[in-house]
Design a protein around this motif. Structure first.
Motif, short mmCIF file in Angstrom:
data_model
loop_
_atom_site.label_atom_id
_atom_site.label_comp_id
_atom_site.label_asym_id
_atom_site.label_seq_id
_atom_site.Cartn_x
_atom_site.Cartn_y
_atom_site.Cartn_z
N UNK A 16 33.76 10.43 26.61
CA UNK A 16 32.63 9.53 26.82
C UNK A 16 32.95 8.11 26.39
N UNK A 17 32.19 7.19 26.94
CA UNK A 17 32.19 5.82 26.45
C UNK A 17 31.20 5.76 25.29
N UNK A 18 31.68 5.27 24.16
CA UNK A 18 30.84 5.25 22.97
C UNK A 18 30.02 3.96 22.94
N UNK A 19 28.72 4.09 23.05
CA UNK A 19 27.81 2.96 22.90
C UNK A 19 26.47 3.49 22.39
N UNK A 20 25.47 2.62 22.31
CA UNK A 20 24.21 3.06 21.71
C UNK A 20 23.39 3.96 22.63
N UNK A 21 23.83 4.17 23.86
CA UNK A 21 23.16 5.14 24.73
C UNK A 21 23.57 6.57 24.41
N UNK A 22 24.67 6.68 23.68
CA UNK A 22 25.16 8.01 23.28
C UNK A 22 24.35 8.46 22.06
N UNK A 23 23.65 9.59 22.19
CA UNK A 23 22.77 10.08 21.12
C UNK A 23 23.41 11.31 20.47
N UNK A 24 23.61 11.22 19.17
CA UNK A 24 24.20 12.33 18.41
C UNK A 24 23.14 12.85 17.44
N UNK A 25 22.97 14.15 17.41
CA UNK A 25 21.97 14.77 16.53
C UNK A 25 22.70 15.69 15.55
N UNK A 192 24.49 14.42 30.05
CA UNK A 192 25.54 14.46 29.02
C UNK A 192 25.43 13.39 27.97
N UNK A 193 24.25 12.83 27.78
CA UNK A 193 24.11 11.71 26.84
C UNK A 193 23.80 12.16 25.41
N UNK A 194 23.48 13.42 25.23
CA UNK A 194 23.10 13.92 23.91
C UNK A 194 24.11 14.96 23.41
N UNK A 195 24.43 14.89 22.14
CA UNK A 195 25.32 15.87 21.52
C UNK A 195 24.64 16.40 20.26
N UNK A 196 24.59 17.71 20.16
CA UNK A 196 24.10 18.38 18.95
C UNK A 196 25.31 18.89 18.19
N UNK A 197 25.42 18.49 16.91
CA UNK A 197 26.68 18.69 16.19
C UNK A 197 26.45 19.47 14.89
N UNK A 198 27.13 20.60 14.79
CA UNK A 198 27.21 21.32 13.52
C UNK A 198 25.99 22.10 13.11
N UNK A 199 25.27 22.69 14.04
CA UNK A 199 24.08 23.47 13.70
C UNK A 199 24.44 24.95 13.54
N UNK A 200 23.52 25.67 12.93
CA UNK A 200 23.75 27.11 12.72
C UNK A 200 22.46 27.88 12.92
N UNK A 201 21.58 27.88 11.91
CA UNK A 201 20.33 28.65 11.99
C UNK A 201 19.25 27.79 12.60
N UNK A 202 18.96 28.01 13.87
CA UNK A 202 17.94 27.23 14.58
C UNK A 202 16.64 28.01 14.64
N UNK A 203 15.53 27.32 14.41
CA UNK A 203 14.25 28.00 14.64
C UNK A 203 13.96 28.00 16.15
N UNK A 204 12.91 28.67 16.55
CA UNK A 204 12.63 28.83 17.99
C UNK A 204 12.38 27.49 18.67
N UNK A 205 11.69 26.57 17.97
CA UNK A 205 11.43 25.25 18.55
C UNK A 205 12.75 24.52 18.81
N UNK A 206 13.63 24.48 17.78
CA UNK A 206 14.92 23.81 17.94
C UNK A 206 15.73 24.46 19.05
N UNK A 207 15.72 25.78 19.07
CA UNK A 207 16.48 26.51 20.09
C UNK A 207 15.95 26.18 21.48
#
Length: 917
Positions: A16-25, A192-207
């Motif tokens: 990806x091109x890294x800029x402020x449109x790239x959202x990392x969670x 493809x603008x969002x990346x979720x990084x390093x999660x494990x135990x997700x509740x139903x809402x997050x999932x």
């Protein structure tokens, strides 16, 4: 070692091109900071950084709601609860004890998108079938109980609506709202603008949110887990990821991103058992000292993980000076600061106020606080005067006016701290703000920046309470005020300032998410800490949670397992500390995580187990001894001139060191407030009462009728004796009331025994409380010895003179019987025999008598009769012959022993020595 975040950044940059449109969670603030650092390190030119959110921030953004604070939520919930239950509603203080649990349940229901109507119907039905009745008619208590459970659904719906109208929500409500809004949110974002990084135990809402974005190809997700844990079908560290692989439609066509095989690589694992919690942090300090001395060791790649975050303070005090920098992720709980403890004491003081005043210990506790001492202009003088007044006047309960007059210089502060007017939360709050201002002025004048920091945070809490007091009318008693203050200070923290990317990282388990270190130290690996064990904290039963797929302690254990093993994945040097002395307060047995590690098929020798304990050496006890110099002998000689009492000399026989302190140096035990009658006061009151009761009989023969008339006077006589020797204390309640009646019962029993005795014998009362003294010349000493004392009672029974001594403590026959004369001055438990002979000697010197007896009247066991002094044959056991008569020969034997004792006391070569145990 390449960290998880480095691998993720490398992968994203390649795609990806890294800029402020790239959202990392990411899961946490700490992870977002380190992630941003990795992006900065990966580029050599200026550019826009990606937008990084924590998961809570991201979900708040999607929902359009603002998170309300826990304190605000509990107030809002109480408002709704009151509108539903009306007059039957609990007061705020009682509600706050269970309202947080209800709030947590609402939170879980929404985070896991549970059908509310169905769950509450089940819950109400369960409570109806579970509790207490089989008959159709219900008691009012059962009706109220069932009504409460039936009201949970209306409370939930009304509360949710109430919050949504204000555009705020608790976490679960925000999550539920976000899961409803996610499709609308996804329309406006790029593929493809969002990346979720390093999660494990997700509740139903997050999932639901993440799956929705993945399915629309608007997002990607990276998992921070080793393949080893996914492939092992029963390992809890991979429990959640395995379930996502199985249940998410996304993984039917896509593979996991992120897993890298690091866990089974060679590691240096040290399992260290240390006794008690403080020893653990001391051991951590020694490890950090070793690491600092090792040039190969990198502080930036070292983390100390506190399994029990209560160890933060002791750990900070155990970090060696050679450690140049350390970054603390955790905050110091405000409740642990001196400022918060001061206000806890201040509020408790007014909560405990009653018509009698304040209990003296509450006053002492408050004025002993170091911050209160700062408020006084003359702290030493004011506090010394207070302590003196409390002791000498035996103030058990204290009124404000008694405190105001203690010091003219500090009168204004005393009036501010101690007032009758702080009867409501509002008035007490205003006083608290005044005290805070006074403290602020003092701290500024002293330049005490740390205390100012503590105080500033505490003032923030006090001001927050003021806002709630003005907004809500149901905080109308000091108990509710105290509960609110305690809740706020428990949740508030003082954050440490530092350079977060430098030095050794000190953090809790949750703060370590997504972060990797070469060296990891984890403390408190004990059951009930890591993992935390079974805790309920919910109104929803376990089986109902299972039915609706809500998290239970099983899922909680899996979360702890993941975090523990994730820390170990890339680490090379691992130190796992546990407490070898488990108890309820400091955790249970060694953690199952350690047992699981030991059962793994690792390279031989890669795990080392040790038990660490501080070095100990047994010291040979030194016998306590005090030599007699010229000054000591001078003091002894002065004491001999004034007079030794029989009790002082028996004290020497029992413990020469105690005799030296009390009767040579004149050191007495500090006076204490007698809130419950002491043993010596008990005895004093009995002596004084008997003197009053028997004084009219002196010089006459006791008659049963005259004694019986005195029985009716006992209550008044005892009450007057209390007033003389034990003033300022109520005899209407507690242990003092019991003591008052016990003394009356002792005296009544004694007089009844005297009635029987005077009916069967002729008893002539010669004296009560007779003061005697005599001077004895001791061979070898250049000066005489004065012996003085007070004989409790002297009488004649059928013509036989008796020297009688009252005792209210435990007394045995063996204490008044001797077989060898030298025992009377050398054996510690013959002190009572020594005292009786000393009284006998004094009496005989003033009133020479051929034959007489001496005895103890044991009030604690009067039914056994008087305990008479006697000389007992050494043989014969219980049938040994006993001689009760004190003759001139008896007195001569005692005089010789008395002279030996005096020569020993005044012998400069014989030191005062503690008795052998």
């Amino acid at each position: 070692m390449k960290t998880f975040l480095e691998e993720v950044v490398s992968d994203i940059i390649s795609e990806k091109v890294v800029d402020d449109d790239l959202v990392l969670v990411v899961p946490s603030k700490r992870a977002s900071l380190f992630l941003l650092q990795k992006f900065a390190q990966s580029t050599s030119k200026a550019g826009f950084a990606p937008t990084i959110y924590t998961i809570e921030e991201f979900i708040g953004l999607v929902s359009g709601l603002t998170y309300a604070s826990n304190t605000q939520l509990i107030f809002e919930l109480y408002q709704v609860y009151k509108t539903i239950h009306g007059e039957k509603a609990d007061n705020f203080h009682d509600f706050s004890n269970w309202g947080n649990t209800l709030l947590q349940d609402f939170n879980e229901i929404d985070r896991y998108l549970i059908p509310q109507n169905k769950l509450f119907a089940y819950l109400s039905a369960i409570q109806e079938t579970n509790h207490w009745y089989v008959k159709p008619e219900k008691t009012p208590m059962i009706e109220a109980y069932i009504e409460f459970w039936n009201s949970l659904e209306p409370i939930y719906h009304k509360f949710s609506k109430h919050l949504l109208n204000q555009n705020i929500g608790y976490q679960g409500l925000v999550y539920r709202k976000a899961s409803e809004n996610i499709k609308e949110y996804a329309i406006d974002i790029n593929e493809g603008s969002h990346y979720f990084i390093g999660f494990n135990a997700l509740n139903t809402s997050e999932s639901t949110i993440i799956q929705s974005l993945l399915d629309q190809k608007k997002a990607e997700i990276y998992w921070d887990i080793d393949p080893f844990f996914i492939e092992d079908a029963v390992h809890d560290a991979g429990y959640f990821v395995r379930s996502y692989l199985k249940n998410w439609s996304y993984f039917e066509k896509n593979t996991l991103k992120g897993p890298a095989p690091n866990y089974l690589k060679e590691k240096n694992i040290n399992i260290i058992g240390v006794p008690r919690n403080v020893s653990q942090v001391k051991y951590v300090g020694s490890l950090l000292k070793q690491f600092t001395a090792d040039s190969k060791h990198s502080p930036q790649r070292t983390a100390v993980i506190l399994g029990d975050e209560n160890l933060l303070n002791p750990l900070l005090n155990s970090i060696p000076d050679v450690v140049s920098s350390i970054n603390i992720t955790m905050g110091l709980p405000l409740s642990k600061t001196p400022a918060a403890s001061l206000y806890s004491e201040f509020i408790a003081l007014y909560l405990n106020w009653n018509s009698k005043g304040w209990y003296y210990n509450d006053i002492i506790s408050l004025v002993s606080h170091p911050y209160i001492k700062r408020l006084f202009k003359q702290p030493e003088e004011t506090l010394t005067r207070l302590y003196k007044e409390i002791r000498e006047k035996n103030w058990v309960y204290i009124q404000p006016e008694q405190l105001h007059i203690l010091s003219e210089e500090d009168r204004s502060i005393l009036q501010l701290l101690f007032s009758r007017n702080y009867t409501s939360p509002g008035k007490l709050l205003d006083a608290s703000i005044e005290v805070a201002q006074e403290l602020k002025d003092r701290f500024e004048s002293f330049g005490d920046s740390i205390s100012l920091e503590y105080l500033a945070k505490t003032i923030t809490v006090i001001n927050e309470i003021k806002i709630y007091l003005n907004k809500y009318n149901f905080i109308n008693d000091i108990k509710s005020f105290q509960s609110l203050f305690r809740e706020l200070t428990n949740k508030e923290t003082l954050d440490f300032y530092g350079k977060p990317l430098e030095g050794i990282q000190l953090m809790g388990m949750l703060e370590s998410r997504n972060l990797d270190f070469e060296t990891v130290i984890i403390t408190s690996l004990n059951e009930s800490i890591l993992p935390s064990g079974k805790t309920s904290g919910s109104f929803i039963p376990f089986d109902l949670k299972q039915e609706f797929k809500m998290p239970t302690y099983k899922e909680k254990d899996a979360v702890y397992t993941y975090h523990f093993y994730r820390l170990l994945q890339r680490a090379k040097n691992i130190y796992l500390l546990y407490n070898t002395e488990p108890d309820v307060l400091e955790g249970g047995e060694k953690s199952r995580f350690i047992s699981q590690l030991l059962s793994e098929n690792r390279v031989k020798g890669s795990i080392r187990q040790i038990i660490a304990s501080p070095s100990m050496s047994l010291t040979v006890p030194i016998k306590k001894s005090i030599d007699k110099d010229v000054s000591v002998l001078s003091l002894l000689r002065e004491r001999a001139r004034k007079g030794f009492s029989p009790s002082s000399l028996s004290s020497y026989i029992k413990d020469p060191i105690d005799f030296y302190k009390k009767y040579v140096l004149g050191i007495r035990e500090s006076e204490e407030v007698e809130e419950n009658i002491a043993a010596n006061t008990f005895g004093t009151i009995i002596h004084a009462s008997i003197e009053i009761l028997y004084q009219p009989f002196v010089g006459s023969v006791l008659s049963p009728e005259a004694i019986r008339e005195r029985i009716s006077l006992i209550p008044e006589v005892v009450r007057n004796a209390f007033a003389d020797y034990y003033p300022n204390v109520s005899l209407t309640e507690g242990k003092n009331l019991i003591a008052y009646h016990v003394i009356q019962r002792y005296l009544q029993k004694f007089l009844e025994m005297e009635i029987v005795s005077s009916r069967n014998h002729k008893i002539e009362l010669l004296a009560v409380e007779e003061e005697l003294s005599t001077t004895i010349v001791v061979e070898g000493l250049e000066f005489p010895i004065c012996l003085k004392g007070t004989i409790d009672r002297i009488d004649k029974k059928d013509g036989v003179l008796r020297i009688l001594d009252y005792k209210t403590g435990n007394t045995k026959n063996s204490e008044v019987e001797i077989t060898e004369w030298d025992a009377i001055t050398t054996v510690s438990d013959k002190g009572k025999a020594f005292q009786m002979m000393a009284y006998s000697l004094m009496y005989n010197e003033k009133y020479p008598t051929e034959n007489f007896e001496a005895a103890i009247i044991p009030f604690r066991n009067l039914e056994n009769g008087f305990l008479r002094f006697c000389i007992k044959e050494a043989t014969g056991g219980r049938y040994a012959k006993k001689d009760y008569t004190i003759t001139p020969a008896t007195l001569l034997e005692f005089r010789e022993q008395f002279q030996l004792l005096m020569r020993k006391i005044f012998d400069q070569e014989v030191a005062f020595e503690a008795p052998q145990n």
